[in-house]
Design a protein around this motif. Structure first.
Motif, PDB file in Angstrom:
ATOM      1  N   TYR A  75       0.828  -1.201   0.000  1.00  0.00           N
ATOM      2  CA  TYR A  75       0.000   0.000   0.000  1.00  0.00           C
ATOM      3  C   TYR A  75       0.867   1.256   0.000  1.00  0.00           C
ATOM      4  O   TYR A  75       0.491   2.272  -0.607  1.00  0.00           O
ATOM      5  CB  TYR A  75      -0.917  -0.009   1.224  1.00  0.00           C
ATOM      6  CG  TYR A  75      -2.206  -0.766   1.010  1.00  0.00           C
ATOM      7  CD1 TYR A  75      -3.418  -0.107   0.907  1.00  0.00           C
ATOM      8  CD2 TYR A  75      -2.205  -2.153   0.896  1.00  0.00           C
ATOM      9  CE1 TYR A  75      -4.600  -0.802   0.707  1.00  0.00           C
ATOM     10  CE2 TYR A  75      -3.376  -2.857   0.690  1.00  0.00           C
ATOM     11  CZ  TYR A  75      -4.566  -2.175   0.603  1.00  0.00           C
ATOM     12  OH  TYR A  75      -5.731  -2.872   0.392  1.00  0.00           O
ATOM     13  N   GLU A  79       0.858   4.206  -2.790  1.00  0.00           N
ATOM     14  CA  GLU A  79       0.716   5.624  -2.474  1.00  0.00           C
ATOM     15  C   GLU A  79       1.837   6.437  -3.096  1.00  0.00           C
ATOM     16  O   GLU A  79       1.615   7.501  -3.672  1.00  0.00           O
ATOM     17  CB  GLU A  79       0.727   5.821  -0.955  1.00  0.00           C
ATOM     18  CG  GLU A  79      -0.532   5.358  -0.259  1.00  0.00           C
ATOM     19  CD  GLU A  79      -1.697   6.303  -0.497  1.00  0.00           C
ATOM     20  OE1 GLU A  79      -1.461   7.522  -0.543  1.00  0.00           O
ATOM     21  OE2 GLU A  79      -2.822   5.815  -0.652  1.00  0.00           O
ATOM     22  N   SER A 153      -7.753   6.951  11.551  1.00  0.00           N
ATOM     23  CA  SER A 153      -7.136   7.020  10.218  1.00  0.00           C
ATOM     24  C   SER A 153      -6.099   8.128  10.121  1.00  0.00           C
ATOM     25  O   SER A 153      -5.212   8.080   9.264  1.00  0.00           O
ATOM     26  CB  SER A 153      -8.220   7.225   9.153  1.00  0.00           C
ATOM     27  OG  SER A 153      -8.922   8.441   9.381  1.00  0.00           O
ATOM     28  N   LYS A 161      -6.191   2.152   5.482  1.00  0.00           N
ATOM     29  CA  LYS A 161      -6.642   1.741   4.151  1.00  0.00           C
ATOM     30  C   LYS A 161      -6.546   0.222   3.995  1.00  0.00           C
ATOM     31  O   LYS A 161      -7.406  -0.399   3.358  1.00  0.00           O
ATOM     32  CB  LYS A 161      -5.807   2.435   3.075  1.00  0.00           C
ATOM     33  CG  LYS A 161      -5.967   3.952   3.077  1.00  0.00           C
ATOM     34  CD  LYS A 161      -5.118   4.604   1.996  1.00  0.00           C
ATOM     35  CE  LYS A 161      -5.297   6.113   2.013  1.00  0.00           C
ATOM     36  NZ  LYS A 161      -4.482   6.793   0.983  1.00  0.00           N
ATOM     37  N   ARG A 164      -9.500  -1.082   5.859  1.00  0.00           N
ATOM     38  CA  ARG A 164     -10.740  -0.843   5.116  1.00  0.00           C
ATOM     39  C   ARG A 164     -10.969  -1.920   4.060  1.00  0.00           C
ATOM     40  O   ARG A 164     -12.089  -2.415   3.896  1.00  0.00           O
ATOM     41  CB  ARG A 164     -10.665   0.530   4.455  1.00  0.00           C
ATOM     42  CG  ARG A 164     -11.856   0.890   3.583  1.00  0.00           C
ATOM     43  CD  ARG A 164     -11.511   2.070   2.706  1.00  0.00           C
ATOM     44  NE  ARG A 164     -10.398   1.754   1.805  1.00  0.00           N
ATOM     45  CZ  ARG A 164      -9.766   2.666   1.070  1.00  0.00           C
ATOM     46  NH1 ARG A 164     -10.106   3.935   1.149  1.00  0.00           N
ATOM     47  NH2 ARG A 164      -8.773   2.301   0.275  1.00  0.00           N
ATOM     48  N   ASP A 165      -9.924  -2.310   3.357  1.00  0.00           N
ATOM     49  CA  ASP A 165     -10.071  -3.292   2.283  1.00  0.00           C
ATOM     50  C   ASP A 165     -10.193  -4.712   2.822  1.00  0.00           C
ATOM     51  O   ASP A 165     -10.986  -5.513   2.313  1.00  0.00           O
ATOM     52  CB  ASP A 165      -8.882  -3.193   1.325  1.00  0.00           C
ATOM     53  CG  ASP A 165      -8.858  -1.862   0.586  1.00  0.00           C
ATOM     54  OD1 ASP A 165      -9.901  -1.201   0.522  1.00  0.00           O
ATOM     55  OD2 ASP A 165      -7.782  -1.486   0.074  1.00  0.00           O
TER      56      ASP A 165
END
Length: 255
Positions: A75, A79, A153, A161, A164-165
């Motif tokens: 991730y 980004e 967050s 993130k 979240r996934d």
């Protein structure tokens, strides 16, 4: 019958859980992403499950944490790839001139900025370590896992993130037609319109038929049902025609 069902259940269970290589690490990562449990609860559970094999506990714990860190690093790379790249002017070698002190100061400031960027990068990459090092949240009936990650967050920009996934993935899905295991997974008009009482009756009938040595042909039975329905419809039609004819005869007699 019950013994055969238990054997099939055990075989299905071992297919996914007996061998660690076949296990989906996301199931364990989901536990780690719960601030009430983290790696501490996972290690505790592994010690209970594999108390007879210490090496399996260590191996499994390392695999889960490694998968967790690799997801986080992926991730971060995503980004960094989506953000605009910063370009810096190449450093010039110091040369004896009237601007030597200015160039030296610029070079020092460039090194200082690089060090700051390096520190910021290390801080962002330590989200996993900071998250795992903090104490676990208290267990409560009103604890909202997704809301906790939403609130935090800001502290865990990348890790939130990931959560979240991962937490949006359902643990498992069961097809509605799995109840009818005699045939394949085929959803036809008969099954989609069944009420609960009829489903119960069909399951009972299926168990009775399985207990006999007579082979089951679902297609043949369905054809028989269709033929039976046609006969019922035809009988109703004949009845209506007879009733209509009888009414016509009575009217003709009265006239």
């Amino acid at each position: 019958m019950v013994g055969l069902m238990a054997s099939n259940m055990k075989r299905k269970f071992e297919k996914y859980w007996e061998n660690m290589d076949n296990q989906n690490m996301l199931l364990y990562v989901g536990i780690v992403l719960d601030p009430r449990y983290k790696m501490r609860y996972l290690d505790f559970g592994l010690r209970k499950m594999y108390a007879y094999d210490q090496s399996k506990i260590i191996d499994m714990s390392w695999k889960v944490k490694n998968a967790f860190i690799r997801m986080y690093e992926a991730y971060i790379q995503n980004e960094e790839g989506s953000s605009p790249q910063r370009t810096s002017s190449p450093r010039e070698d110091a040369s004896p001139s009237t601007t030597q002190s200015t160039n030296r100061h610029a070079a020092l400031m460039a090194q200082f900025k690089q060090e700051l960027q390096s520190e910021d990068s290390l801080e962002s990459r330590s989200e996993v370590d900071r998250y795992l090092a903090e104490k676990c949240e208290d267990e409560g009936d009103n604890f909202d896992l997704l809301n906790w990650w939403k609130v935090n967050s800001v502290r865990y920009r990348i890790l939130s993130k990931v959560a979240r996934d991962v937490l949006a993935i359902p643990v498992s899905t069961v097809a509605s037609e799995s109840t009818f295991s005699t045939a394949g997974r085929v959803l036809d008009p008969f099954r989609s319109s069944l009420n609960p009482m009829m489903v119960e009756a069909l399951i009972c009938a299926q168990n009775w038929l399985r207990s006999s040595s007579t082979p089951i042909s679902l297609r043949t039975l369905m054809d028989e049902v269709e033929e039976f329905e046609k006969q019922i419809d035809m009988g109703e039609l004949v009845g209506e025609l007879a009733y209509s004819a009888e009414g016509s005869n009575e009217m003709a007699t009265e006239s």
